[in-house]
Design an enzyme around this catalytic site. Structure first.
Site, PDB file in Angstrom:
ATOM      1  N   ASP A  27     -64.713   1.070 -16.914  1.00 39.36           N
ATOM      2  CA  ASP A  27     -63.477   0.549 -16.732  1.00 39.36           C
ATOM      3  C   ASP A  27     -62.655   2.102 -16.325  1.00 39.36           C
ATOM      4  O   ASP A  27     -63.000   3.126 -16.917  1.00 39.36           O
ATOM      5  CB  ASP A  27     -62.557  -0.097 -17.477  1.00 39.36           C
ATOM      6  CG  ASP A  27     -61.300  -0.730 -17.347  1.00 39.36           C
ATOM      7  OD1 ASP A  27     -61.189  -0.839 -16.081  1.00 39.36           O
ATOM      8  OD2 ASP A  27     -60.642  -0.820 -18.135  1.00 39.36           O
ATOM      9  N   HIS A  44     -63.766   3.724  -7.371  1.00 41.23           N
ATOM     10  CA  HIS A  44     -65.040   3.042  -7.216  1.00 41.23           C
ATOM     11  C   HIS A  44     -66.226   3.859  -6.797  1.00 41.23           C
ATOM     12  O   HIS A  44     -67.204   3.639  -7.145  1.00 41.23           O
ATOM     13  CB  HIS A  44     -64.846   1.744  -6.619  1.00 41.23           C
ATOM     14  CG  HIS A  44     -63.998   0.872  -6.917  1.00 41.23           C
ATOM     15  ND1 HIS A  44     -63.808   0.667  -8.428  1.00 41.23           N
ATOM     16  CD2 HIS A  44     -62.889  -0.029  -6.341  1.00 41.23           C
ATOM     17  CE1 HIS A  44     -62.550  -0.141  -8.738  1.00 41.23           C
ATOM     18  NE2 HIS A  44     -62.204  -0.701  -7.579  1.00 41.23           N
ATOM     19  N   LEU A 138     -86.823   1.846 -17.907  1.00 45.15           N
ATOM     20  CA  LEU A 138     -85.607   1.404 -18.319  1.00 45.15           C
ATOM     21  C   LEU A 138     -85.448   0.001 -17.567  1.00 45.15           C
ATOM     22  O   LEU A 138     -85.762   0.043 -16.649  1.00 45.15           O
ATOM     23  CB  LEU A 138     -84.489   2.592 -18.025  1.00 45.15           C
ATOM     24  CG  LEU A 138     -83.163   1.857 -18.149  1.00 45.15           C
ATOM     25  CD1 LEU A 138     -82.820   1.982 -19.395  1.00 45.15           C
ATOM     26  CD2 LEU A 138     -82.080   2.698 -17.292  1.00 45.15           C
TER      27      LEU A 138
HETATM   28  C1  IPE Z   1     -63.722  -5.210 -16.706  1.00 44.05           C
HETATM   29  O1  IPE Z   1     -62.813  -4.405 -16.412  1.00 44.05           O
HETATM   30  C2  IPE Z   1     -64.592  -5.903 -15.582  1.00 44.05           C
HETATM   31  C3  IPE Z   1     -65.539  -4.694 -15.224  1.00 44.05           C
HETATM   32  C4  IPE Z   1     -65.470  -3.330 -15.597  1.00 44.05           C
HETATM   33  C5  IPE Z   1     -66.481  -4.998 -14.084  1.00 44.05           C
HETATM   34  P1  IPE Z   1     -61.282  -5.031 -15.660  1.00 44.05           P
HETATM   35  O2  IPE Z   1     -60.533  -3.751 -15.563  1.00 44.05           O
HETATM   36  O3  IPE Z   1     -61.361  -6.018 -14.677  1.00 44.05           O
HETATM   37  O4  IPE Z   1     -60.778  -5.751 -17.196  1.00 44.05           O
HETATM   38  P2  IPE Z   1     -59.281  -6.111 -17.539  1.00 44.05           P
HETATM   39  O5  IPE Z   1     -58.811  -7.095 -16.440  1.00 44.05           O
HETATM   40  O6  IPE Z   1     -58.384  -4.933 -17.781  1.00 44.05           O
HETATM   41  O7  IPE Z   1     -59.385  -6.756 -19.043  1.00 44.05           O
HETATM   42  C1  IPE Z   2     -63.260  -0.705 -13.255  1.00 48.24           C
HETATM   43  O1  IPE Z   2     -62.347  -0.065 -12.847  1.00 48.24           O
HETATM   44  C2  IPE Z   2     -63.989  -1.155 -12.099  1.00 48.24           C
HETATM   45  C3  IPE Z   2     -64.231  -2.646 -11.826  1.00 48.24           C
HETATM   46  C4  IPE Z   2     -63.288  -3.741 -12.456  1.00 48.24           C
HETATM   47  C5  IPE Z   2     -65.134  -3.013 -10.568  1.00 48.24           C
HETATM   48  P1  IPE Z   2     -61.034  -0.702 -12.605  1.00 48.24           P
HETATM   49  O2  IPE Z   2     -60.861  -0.954 -11.002  1.00 48.24           O
HETATM   50  O3  IPE Z   2     -60.770  -1.600 -13.379  1.00 48.24           O
HETATM   51  O4  IPE Z   2     -59.992   0.370 -12.900  1.00 48.24           O
HETATM   52  P2  IPE Z   2     -58.452   0.477 -13.653  1.00 48.24           P
HETATM   53  O5  IPE Z   2     -58.797  -0.241 -14.950  1.00 48.24           O
HETATM   54  O6  IPE Z   2     -57.612  -0.303 -12.762  1.00 48.24           O
HETATM   55  O7  IPE Z   2     -58.162   1.919 -13.719  1.00 48.24           O
HETATM   56 MG    MG Z   3     -59.837  -1.810 -15.195  1.00 48.18          MG
END
Ligand code: IPE
Ligand code: IPE
Ligand code: MG
Length: 258
Positions: A27, A44, A138
């Protein structure tokens, strides 16, 4: 039965200094990009570099299973352009990285509801899983369109389809286990969430029952070998009790080493 169903609520698993299975919520990509006045999607792309590095680190540390949350069943709620970008990135990554995974003896597996993904991705996934299925290094699992509640409901549905005459009294963990998405792996020993949030966001709800939970403010694109080592060091200091008392755990260690 315990070793067959690998459940930490039924038998206490053997634990090691290095986790056998690490599960990560990657995240903070969007915020990493925002901080740099870049579009969210740049985070990303950068996140993929971190994936490469952590996969390599897992092999170096002798970790057996790495499970990465790439796209949740709730991430469809994001703006259409971001979802499309993530799909394209996933497709390109499958195209570009699989040969290297294979060379490094890594087995790739996907969990989640693939049926909602574009057909070209579904095809690539099947090919990649087939290509790497005999690899013995792995096991890298990518959770895509995955949700913990989906997993439990899907497993229940599959179990009932295959065993329609089940007596409700016979429904137990061993009955459900073979149908859960990660039935091939021991439950995660270490859960890592980058990006500062301290929540599970519908990741492996069933499988995290006794997992050690590590949260770090580091955004995923910045999560490097050093940051990973810090999480392993933290894990090493945990006392995993699985319902026992600390004294019992200590006694077990003494008996084991006697
Ligand atoms: C969780 O992250 C999903 C992934 C990393 C794929 P999110 O950024 O979507 O989670 P929330 O919405 O903040 O809980
Ligand atoms: C996690 O990073 C990646 C996915 C959920 C695909 P985010 O896109 O949720 O990044 P933040 O949380 O908005 O910074
Ligand atoms: Mg996020």
């Amino acid at each position: 039965m315990g070793s067959r169903i690998k459940s930490s609520t039924l038998t206490i698993p053997a634990t090691t200094v290095i986790p056998r299975h690490v599960a990560i919520i990657m995240d903070g990509n969007g915020r990493w990009a925002n901080q740099r006045f870049l579009p969210r999607v740049a985070g990303h792309s950068k996140g993929l570099d971190a994936v490469r590095e952590i996969v390599e680190q897992c092999t170096t540390h002798g970790i057996e299973y790495l499970t990465l949350f790439a796209f949740s069943s709730e991430n469809w709620r994001r703006p259409k352009e971001e979802v499309t970008f993530l799909m394209n990135l996933f497709f390109k990554a499958l195209d570009k990285e699989v040969a290297r995974l294979h060379t490094n003896n890594i087995r790739l597996r996907l969990i989640g509801d693939m049926t909602e993904f574009p057909k070209n991705i579904q095809k690539r996934v099947i090919e990649a899983e087939r290509l790497t299925e005999k690899n013995t290094g792995l096991v890298l699992t990518i959770a895509a369109n995955y949700g913990g509640r989906w997993d439990i409901l899907n497993a229940t549905r599959q179990a009932l389809i295959e065993n329609p005459n089940t007596n409700p009294a016979d429904i137990n963990e061993a009955w459900l286990h073979p149908y859960l998405a990660m039935s091939y792996a021991p439950e995660p020993d270490l859960f890592i969430r980058t990006g500062g949030e301290q929540r599970v966001s519908n990741f492996l709800l069933w499988q995290l029952a006794y997992t050690e939970m590590y949260f770090t403010d580091t955004f995923w694109p910045d999560f490097d070998a050093n940051a990973f080592s810090a999480s392993l060091e933290w894990y090493r200091k945990r006392e995993r009790r699985f319902g026992q008392t600390g004294l019992q755990v200590l006694e077990n260690v003494i008996i084991k080493n006697a």
